[in-house]
Every structure is written in C-alpha cells, then in structure tokens.
Write a protein that holds these residues in place. Sequence first.
Motif, short mmCIF file in Angstrom:
data_model
loop_
_atom_site.label_atom_id
_atom_site.label_comp_id
_atom_site.label_asym_id
_atom_site.label_seq_id
_atom_site.Cartn_x
_atom_site.Cartn_y
_atom_site.Cartn_z
N CYS A 119 0.83 -1.21 0.00
CA CYS A 119 0.00 0.00 0.00
C CYS A 119 0.86 1.26 0.00
O CYS A 119 2.05 1.22 0.33
CB CYS A 119 -0.91 0.00 1.22
SG CYS A 119 -2.12 -1.35 1.18
N ALA A 120 0.25 2.36 -0.35
CA ALA A 120 0.94 3.64 -0.41
C ALA A 120 1.24 4.17 1.00
O ALA A 120 0.33 4.27 1.82
CB ALA A 120 0.11 4.65 -1.17
N PRO A 121 2.51 4.51 1.27
CA PRO A 121 2.84 5.05 2.58
C PRO A 121 2.54 6.54 2.72
O PRO A 121 2.73 7.11 3.79
CB PRO A 121 4.35 4.79 2.69
CG PRO A 121 4.82 4.83 1.27
CD PRO A 121 3.69 4.28 0.45
N HIS A 143 -3.28 9.06 -8.85
CA HIS A 143 -3.15 9.72 -7.55
C HIS A 143 -3.56 8.69 -6.51
O HIS A 143 -4.60 8.04 -6.66
CB HIS A 143 -4.06 10.95 -7.45
CG HIS A 143 -3.98 11.59 -6.09
ND1 HIS A 143 -3.00 12.48 -5.75
CD2 HIS A 143 -4.72 11.40 -4.98
CE1 HIS A 143 -3.15 12.84 -4.49
NE2 HIS A 143 -4.20 12.19 -3.99
N VAL A 144 -2.75 8.53 -5.48
CA VAL A 144 -3.08 7.59 -4.41
C VAL A 144 -3.27 8.34 -3.10
O VAL A 144 -2.64 9.36 -2.86
CB VAL A 144 -2.00 6.49 -4.22
CG1 VAL A 144 -1.95 5.56 -5.41
CG2 VAL A 144 -0.63 7.09 -3.94
N ALA A 145 -4.16 7.81 -2.29
CA ALA A 145 -4.32 8.27 -0.91
C ALA A 145 -3.48 7.34 -0.04
O ALA A 145 -3.05 6.27 -0.50
CB ALA A 145 -5.79 8.20 -0.51
N GLU A 146 -3.23 7.73 1.18
CA GLU A 146 -2.54 6.83 2.10
C GLU A 146 -3.23 5.48 2.11
O GLU A 146 -4.47 5.42 2.18
CB GLU A 146 -2.57 7.38 3.53
CG GLU A 146 -1.57 8.44 3.82
CD GLU A 146 -1.64 8.92 5.27
OE1 GLU A 146 -2.31 8.27 6.12
OE2 GLU A 146 -1.04 9.96 5.55
N LEU A 147 -2.46 4.43 2.00
CA LEU A 147 -2.89 3.04 2.10
C LEU A 147 -3.70 2.53 0.91
O LEU A 147 -4.23 1.43 0.96
CB LEU A 147 -3.61 2.77 3.43
CG LEU A 147 -2.79 3.12 4.68
CD1 LEU A 147 -3.58 2.83 5.94
CD2 LEU A 147 -1.45 2.40 4.69
N ASP A 148 -3.76 3.31 -0.18
CA ASP A 148 -4.30 2.77 -1.43
C ASP A 148 -3.31 1.76 -1.98
O ASP A 148 -2.12 1.78 -1.64
CB ASP A 148 -4.46 3.88 -2.49
CG ASP A 148 -5.71 4.71 -2.33
OD1 ASP A 148 -6.55 4.39 -1.46
OD2 ASP A 148 -5.85 5.69 -3.09
N LYS A 149 -3.77 0.89 -2.87
CA LYS A 149 -2.89 -0.06 -3.56
C LYS A 149 -1.85 0.73 -4.33
O LYS A 149 -2.18 1.61 -5.12
CB LYS A 149 -3.72 -0.93 -4.51
CG LYS A 149 -2.90 -1.91 -5.30
CD LYS A 149 -3.82 -2.75 -6.21
CE LYS A 149 -3.01 -3.66 -7.10
NZ LYS A 149 -3.90 -4.47 -7.96
N LEU A 150 -0.57 0.43 -4.10
CA LEU A 150 0.52 1.14 -4.76
C LEU A 150 1.32 0.24 -5.69
O LEU A 150 1.56 0.58 -6.84
CB LEU A 150 1.45 1.78 -3.74
CG LEU A 150 2.63 2.56 -4.31
CD1 LEU A 150 2.14 3.79 -5.09
CD2 LEU A 150 3.60 2.97 -3.22
N ILE A 151 1.73 -0.92 -5.17
CA ILE A 151 2.55 -1.84 -5.96
C ILE A 151 1.99 -3.25 -5.81
O ILE A 151 1.77 -3.72 -4.70
CB ILE A 151 4.02 -1.82 -5.49
CG1 ILE A 151 4.62 -0.42 -5.64
CG2 ILE A 151 4.85 -2.85 -6.26
CD1 ILE A 151 6.01 -0.26 -5.03
N ALA A 152 1.76 -3.90 -6.96
CA ALA A 152 1.31 -5.30 -6.97
C ALA A 152 2.50 -6.15 -7.38
O ALA A 152 3.19 -5.84 -8.35
CB ALA A 152 0.16 -5.48 -7.94
N VAL A 153 2.71 -7.22 -6.65
CA VAL A 153 3.85 -8.10 -6.88
C VAL A 153 3.33 -9.53 -7.02
O VAL A 153 2.48 -9.96 -6.23
CB VAL A 153 4.85 -8.02 -5.71
CG1 VAL A 153 5.99 -8.99 -5.89
CG2 VAL A 153 5.38 -6.60 -5.57
N LYS A 154 3.83 -10.23 -8.01
CA LYS A 154 3.47 -11.65 -8.16
C LYS A 154 4.65 -12.50 -7.71
O LYS A 154 5.80 -12.25 -8.07
CB LYS A 154 3.11 -11.95 -9.62
CG LYS A 154 1.79 -11.33 -10.01
CD LYS A 154 1.31 -11.80 -11.33
CE LYS A 154 -0.04 -11.16 -11.64
NZ LYS A 154 -0.49 -11.45 -12.99
N SER A 155 4.33 -13.53 -6.95
CA SER A 155 5.35 -14.46 -6.46
C SER A 155 5.84 -15.35 -7.58
O SER A 155 5.13 -15.59 -8.55
CB SER A 155 4.78 -15.32 -5.34
OG SER A 155 4.38 -14.52 -4.26
N ARG A 156 7.02 -15.85 -7.42
CA ARG A 156 7.59 -16.79 -8.39
C ARG A 156 6.91 -18.13 -8.24
O ARG A 156 6.46 -18.52 -7.24
CB ARG A 156 9.09 -16.96 -8.18
CG ARG A 156 9.84 -15.71 -8.53
CD ARG A 156 11.33 -16.03 -8.65
NE ARG A 156 12.05 -14.84 -8.95
CZ ARG A 156 12.23 -14.36 -10.20
NH1 ARG A 156 11.75 -14.99 -11.22
NH2 ARG A 156 12.91 -13.26 -10.39
#
Length: 165
Positions: A19-21, A152-165
């Motif tokens: 999430c967005a800090p 534009h993100v607010a605090e704690l909006d989804k910021l980075i999505a990561v997929k596991s190997r």
Amino acid sequence: MFSRLLQSFGLGVRERVLCAPLAGNVKPLSEVQDQTFALGLLGEGVAIEPTGNRVVAPADAKVEAIFPTGHAAALRTDDGFDVLIHVGLETYNLEGRHFSVKAEPGDSVAKGDVLIEFDREAIAAEGYDITVLVLIRNAAEFASLKGSVGTHVAELDKLIAVKSR
C-alpha cells in the motif's frame, strides 16, 4: 513441474500488494532526477510527488532502520517485502530540519502507523526535490512488480502489486 505449468497460465500465482505510505501522484522511477533511484540500483518501485506531510507504514512490518535525519526508513513487512521509503532527493543534507521521526529501529508497526512527519513546503523552499521513493529492495525474489504509475493515491491505497515466483 505441475506448479510451473499452472504458473505459465497465470494460475496459482499469488499476488501481494504494498500500500501507499503517503498520498500523492505516482510516477515511474525513470523520471526521478537521481540516477541511483532512476536506474533502480537500490530497488524497484515508484516515485510519489507527495500531497501530504507524513509517511505511514504501508503494511504490518518491523522497522529495520530509520535515519535520525528523518529522510528515510527501511521496513521488513510481514508479507516479505524489504521496503525503502526515501523522502526527497539529497534531503539528508537538511540534517533533520523539517522532519520528525515517529518510530525507532526494531519497532513493530501496524499498517497506517505514522513513521515520519515532514514539512513538504519548507523542504521545497530550501531548494530540495520532495519526490518520495518507495522501493522494494528484494524485488528480484518476485516474478513481477507493477506500480500504480499515472494515478493519484491516498494513504494506504494499492501502490505496488507483486506476483510471487
């Protein structure tokens, strides 16, 4: 072998979210005026032009390091991300002016806890670029990383999505 086949079809791949800090406009690292960050030498992630004046924990985490000057914090999230949040470019030169640290190394923090408060206007008035870098330092451990660039993100909006190997 079967798990690799499932992954090739996008099945069984676990997506995790950081999430967005802080609130602000998200842009790619490549647009940052510091080549160390722009080239991803310290990790992959995004840059945020902040609209607020504080950094919060983007997830439940342990504070690995927080600079006494208040310009940066390193976290290890419970979800396995090694995160570096760096407020501004060259802002360590301010020697802590315009920053207030709210956490200590070794602290366990909950998602949303305030880590750093800063005076965005005063930092900019002293001639510093206030761009905040949010980096996943262990990005090589993941199959892919996608930031919310152009939004534009607010605090704690989804910021980075990561997929596991």
